[in-house]
Design an enzyme around this catalytic site. Sequence first.
Site, PDB file in Angstrom:
ATOM      1  N   ASP A  51      -2.608 -10.702  -2.070  1.00 30.75           N
ATOM      2  CA  ASP A  51      -3.167 -10.139  -0.833  1.00 30.75           C
ATOM      3  C   ASP A  51      -4.637  -9.767  -1.085  1.00 30.75           C
ATOM      4  O   ASP A  51      -4.994  -9.377  -2.199  1.00 30.75           O
ATOM      5  CB  ASP A  51      -2.365  -8.897  -0.437  1.00 30.75           C
ATOM      6  N   HIS A  74       0.819  -1.231   0.000  1.00 31.70           N
ATOM      7  CA  HIS A  74       0.000   0.000   0.000  1.00 31.70           C
ATOM      8  C   HIS A  74       0.846   1.270   0.000  1.00 31.70           C
ATOM      9  O   HIS A  74       0.315   2.365  -0.214  1.00 31.70           O
ATOM     10  CB  HIS A  74      -0.918   0.046   1.226  1.00 31.70           C
ATOM     11  N   ASP A  96      -4.283 -12.689   3.859  1.00 31.21           N
ATOM     12  CA  ASP A  96      -5.576 -12.249   4.389  1.00 31.21           C
ATOM     13  C   ASP A  96      -6.730 -12.594   3.445  1.00 31.21           C
ATOM     14  O   ASP A  96      -7.880 -12.236   3.699  1.00 31.21           O
ATOM     15  CB  ASP A  96      -5.556 -10.749   4.730  1.00 31.21           C
TER      16      ASP A  96
HETATM   17 ZN   LIG Z   1      -4.000  -7.115   2.963  1.00 38.26          ZN
END
Ligand SMILES: [Zn+2]
Length: 306
Positions: free
Chosen positions: A158, A122, A245
């Site tokens: 992810d 990110h 995740d």
């Molecule tokens: Zn993540």
Amino acid sequence: MKKVGFIYDDIFLLHEMPPGHPESKERLIAIISALRQTDLWPKLLHLTAKRAEKKDILAVHTSSYYDKVIKFTGYYDADTFISAGSVEAAHYAAGAVLEAVDKCMTGDLHRAFCAVRPPGHHAEANRAMGFCIFNNVAIGARYAQRLGFKKVFIIDFDVHHGNGTQHVFEEDDTVFYFSTHQYPHYPGTGADRERGRGKGTGFTYNIPMPYGSGDKDYFAAFHDFLPVLVRDFSPDIILVSAGYDLHAKDPLAGIRVTNEGIRSIVKSIVLCRSGIPHIFCLEGGYNLASLSESVILTIEELLYRE
Ligand SMILES: [Zn+2]
């Protein structure tokens, strides 16, 4: 059996979170503890991270952001906390990928897993975001190119879209960015219409997954779409933003991939141009039990999948 490196450093534990923060050092402690109890541990080539140099980081991030963040402590945004040891840990998290690239270049490794934190995907060129300080995989990609791996294919599974990585490379036709992620979801980017810009058009590929998607949806993405994209791009190295995740038991998202689904994703990735280096770098994954299981089965695939 492939020569597989495992890059880890206790310095990653100095990135301290406030109590209750999901991106805790317990994530790495759980992974190491579980992996040590398997017969995979002695089969791995254990390496510590090197410290990424400022010039490596500035290949991706702006110097004004770098100068700001190295002096910063506290909450950088609503969920990205920077403790006294965080920025040093972040230099080594990026450096772990560089160490893996070095060892792949010399032929000491075929594949690697970098068990790092803080995560990276990110982080934008000019800011920390979403638990991420430096964009480890993006820094690794630029470093790999400097060493002679001209074309880099980045795969990001992810559950969150890697906005930072996409933005760094979206106008670049030498780095392909492929992502599967829950959508709509944090951080809001990653629609399938986002396919790159300028000469990078066609070198970004997003497969947004609706809430509740599971193994079948991911099988289609990783077995029907990914291999063709990798073959056509013909990369010299593959870097993977390995965020766990997407697991059904993860508390931060609503994707329903099982352990076998994760094994199937990793298998497909390592069989894409299996003769070139594959470097996995940990991103998310917040259920300690499923995170550890997911990393273990990833390592099994890295070691044994020919
Ligand atoms: Zn993540």
